[in-house]
Design a protein around this motif. Structure first.
Motif, PDB file in Angstrom:
ATOM      1  N   SER A  49     -10.133   5.596  -2.911  1.00 17.62           N
ATOM      2  CA  SER A  49     -10.287   7.169  -2.765  1.00 17.62           C
ATOM      3  C   SER A  49     -11.207   6.525  -1.425  1.00 17.62           C
ATOM      4  N   PHE A  50     -10.471   7.112  -0.772  1.00 18.33           N
ATOM      5  CA  PHE A  50     -11.221   7.099   0.521  1.00 18.33           C
ATOM      6  C   PHE A  50     -11.686   8.297   1.326  1.00 18.33           C
ATOM      7  N   THR A  51     -13.419   9.125   1.573  1.00 14.31           N
ATOM      8  CA  THR A  51     -13.403   9.575   1.966  1.00 14.31           C
ATOM      9  C   THR A  51     -14.317   9.575   3.472  1.00 14.31           C
ATOM     10  N   PRO A  52     -13.848  10.288   4.764  1.00 15.92           N
ATOM     11  CA  PRO A  52     -13.118  10.679   4.881  1.00 15.92           C
ATOM     12  C   PRO A  52     -11.396  10.576   4.920  1.00 15.92           C
ATOM     13  N   ARG A  53     -10.777  10.766   5.054  1.00 15.08           N
ATOM     14  CA  ARG A  53      -9.187  10.078   4.931  1.00 15.08           C
ATOM     15  C   ARG A  53      -9.254   9.152   6.238  1.00 15.08           C
ATOM     16  N   ARG A  54      -8.485   8.694   5.877  1.00 17.63           N
ATOM     17  CA  ARG A  54      -7.881   6.908   6.777  1.00 17.63           C
ATOM     18  C   ARG A  54      -6.637   7.067   7.337  1.00 17.63           C
ATOM     19  N   ASP A  55      -6.948   7.433   8.834  1.00 18.34           N
ATOM     20  CA  ASP A  55      -5.670   7.875   9.360  1.00 18.34           C
ATOM     21  C   ASP A  55      -5.106   7.203   9.527  1.00 18.34           C
ATOM     22  N   ASP A  56      -5.858   5.858   9.266  1.00 16.22           N
ATOM     23  CA  ASP A  56      -5.056   4.599  10.085  1.00 16.22           C
ATOM     24  C   ASP A  56      -4.526   4.430   9.053  1.00 16.22           C
ATOM     25  N   PHE A  57      -4.189   5.199   8.012  1.00 14.63           N
ATOM     26  CA  PHE A  57      -3.384   4.621   7.040  1.00 14.63           C
ATOM     27  C   PHE A  57      -1.944   5.609   6.731  1.00 14.63           C
TER      28      PHE A  57
ATOM     29  N   ARG B  75       1.223  -0.971  -0.024  1.00 14.48           N
ATOM     30  CA  ARG B  75      -0.103  -0.342  -0.043  1.00 14.48           C
ATOM     31  C   ARG B  75       0.997   1.502   0.149  1.00 14.48           C
ATOM     32  N   GLN B  76       0.514   1.987  -1.159  1.00 15.87           N
ATOM     33  CA  GLN B  76       1.227   3.654  -0.803  1.00 15.87           C
ATOM     34  C   GLN B  76       0.615   4.408  -1.065  1.00 15.87           C
ATOM     35  N   VAL B  77      -0.195   6.088  -0.210  1.00 16.42           N
ATOM     36  CA  VAL B  77      -0.778   6.996  -0.099  1.00 16.42           C
ATOM     37  C   VAL B  77      -0.423   7.646  -1.212  1.00 16.42           C
ATOM     38  N   LEU B  78      -0.468   7.733  -1.893  1.00 18.31           N
ATOM     39  CA  LEU B  78      -0.121   8.994  -2.876  1.00 18.31           C
ATOM     40  C   LEU B  78      -0.899  10.223  -2.407  1.00 18.31           C
ATOM     41  N   ALA B  79      -1.706  10.851  -1.878  1.00 16.96           N
ATOM     42  CA  ALA B  79      -2.248  11.832  -1.519  1.00 16.96           C
ATOM     43  C   ALA B  79      -3.311  12.198  -0.492  1.00 16.96           C
ATOM     44  N   ASP B  80      -3.093  13.151   0.205  1.00 19.12           N
ATOM     45  CA  ASP B  80      -4.078  13.080   1.302  1.00 19.12           C
ATOM     46  C   ASP B  80      -4.594  14.120   2.316  1.00 19.12           C
ATOM     47  N   ALA B  81      -5.561  14.038   2.279  1.00 17.93           N
ATOM     48  CA  ALA B  81      -6.378  15.607   2.924  1.00 17.93           C
ATOM     49  C   ALA B  81      -7.004  15.217   3.836  1.00 17.93           C
ATOM     50  N   PRO B  82      -8.074  15.859   5.110  1.00 19.99           N
ATOM     51  CA  PRO B  82      -8.770  15.320   6.407  1.00 19.99           C
ATOM     52  C   PRO B  82      -9.788  14.801   5.461  1.00 19.99           C
TER      53      PRO B  82
ATOM     54  N   ALA C  41      -0.522 -13.869  -8.943  1.00 18.75           N
ATOM     55  CA  ALA C  41      -2.205 -14.109  -8.805  1.00 18.75           C
ATOM     56  C   ALA C  41      -2.286 -14.983  -7.290  1.00 18.75           C
ATOM     57  N   GLY C  42      -3.648 -15.141  -7.066  1.00 19.97           N
ATOM     58  CA  GLY C  42      -3.514 -15.217  -4.912  1.00 19.97           C
ATOM     59  C   GLY C  42      -3.607 -14.258  -4.026  1.00 19.97           C
ATOM     60  N   ALA C  43      -2.352 -13.502  -4.185  1.00 23.61           N
ATOM     61  CA  ALA C  43      -2.685 -12.604  -3.204  1.00 23.61           C
ATOM     62  C   ALA C  43      -4.096 -12.125  -2.414  1.00 23.61           C
ATOM     63  N   ALA C  44      -4.431 -11.383  -1.519  1.00 24.18           N
ATOM     64  CA  ALA C  44      -6.018 -10.991  -1.441  1.00 24.18           C
ATOM     65  C   ALA C  44      -5.120  -9.469  -0.008  1.00 24.18           C
ATOM     66  N   GLY C  45      -6.471  -9.386   0.098  1.00 22.65           N
ATOM     67  CA  GLY C  45      -7.063  -8.636   0.558  1.00 22.65           C
ATOM     68  C   GLY C  45      -8.131  -9.011   1.686  1.00 22.65           C
ATOM     69  N   ALA C  46      -7.324  -8.576   2.692  1.00 23.77           N
ATOM     70  CA  ALA C  46      -8.905 -10.017   3.497  1.00 23.77           C
ATOM     71  C   ALA C  46      -9.941  -8.935   4.063  1.00 23.77           C
ATOM     72  N   MET C  47     -11.495 -10.062   4.266  1.00 23.61           N
ATOM     73  CA  MET C  47     -12.504  -9.217   4.256  1.00 23.61           C
ATOM     74  C   MET C  47     -12.490  -8.510   5.937  1.00 23.61           C
ATOM     75  N   HIS C  48     -12.812  -7.502   5.442  1.00 20.86           N
ATOM     76  CA  HIS C  48     -13.184  -5.829   6.374  1.00 20.86           C
ATOM     77  C   HIS C  48     -13.486  -5.001   6.526  1.00 20.86           C
ATOM     78  N   GLN C  49     -14.351  -4.081   6.979  1.00 18.13           N
ATOM     79  CA  GLN C  49     -15.006  -2.712   6.863  1.00 18.13           C
ATOM     80  C   GLN C  49     -14.942  -1.984   7.566  1.00 18.13           C
ATOM     81  N   HIS C  50     -15.270  -0.461   6.767  1.00 18.84           N
ATOM     82  CA  HIS C  50     -14.733   0.576   7.850  1.00 18.84           C
ATOM     83  C   HIS C  50     -16.089   1.662   7.325  1.00 18.84           C
ATOM     84  N   PRO C  51     -15.438   2.497   8.121  1.00 20.62           N
ATOM     85  CA  PRO C  51     -17.099   4.144   8.065  1.00 20.62           C
ATOM     86  C   PRO C  51     -17.090   5.223   6.488  1.00 20.62           C
ATOM     87  N   HIS C  52     -15.342   4.834   7.054  1.00 17.91           N
ATOM     88  CA  HIS C  52     -15.259   5.647   5.018  1.00 17.91           C
ATOM     89  C   HIS C  52     -15.906   4.743   4.096  1.00 17.91           C
ATOM     90  N   LEU C  53     -16.069   5.485   2.942  1.00 17.97           N
ATOM     91  CA  LEU C  53     -16.538   5.633   1.647  1.00 17.97           C
ATOM     92  C   LEU C  53     -15.379   5.661   0.866  1.00 17.97           C
TER      93      LEU C  53
END
Length: 104
Positions: free
Chosen positions: A95-103, A16-23, A35-47
């Protein structure tokens, strides 16, 4: 002022690499090396909006499973469980709104 963000491993063959961010908005590149690499099931409050820059992926979003490829894009609603499996190596631009501060 431009900030260079580090490339962070997030799992086997995924970075993962943040490319740009604002609040109120963040743009992030996820790179899948095999092939086969994965992003595990998850959820977050961000759109989240995802654009497939390259490769092929199988996304699970809620109860739906779909395959996507270069040029495809879609929205993942806030608090919706989702995950991804790489079918062909490539890159996703999220793209995430609002920003993912955990990143930061």
């Amino acid at each position: 002022m431009m900030t260079a963000f580090p490339v962070i491993p997030t799992g086997p063959d995924v970075t993962r690499q943040v490319l740009a961010d604002a609040p109120d908005l963040m743009v992030v590149a996820f790179r899948f090396a095999k092939a086969g690499a994965a992003g595990a099931m998850h959820q977050h409050p961000h759109l989240q909006a995802t654009y497939v820059a390259s490769g092929r992926f199988r996304f699970t979003i809620g109860d739906s499973v779909t395959e996507v490829g270069p040029g495809d894009s879609f929205i993942i609603p806030s608090e919706t469980p989702h995950g991804v499996v790489c079918l062909d190596p490539g890159q996703l631009i999220d793209s995430f709104t609002p920003r993912r501060d955990d990143f930061l």
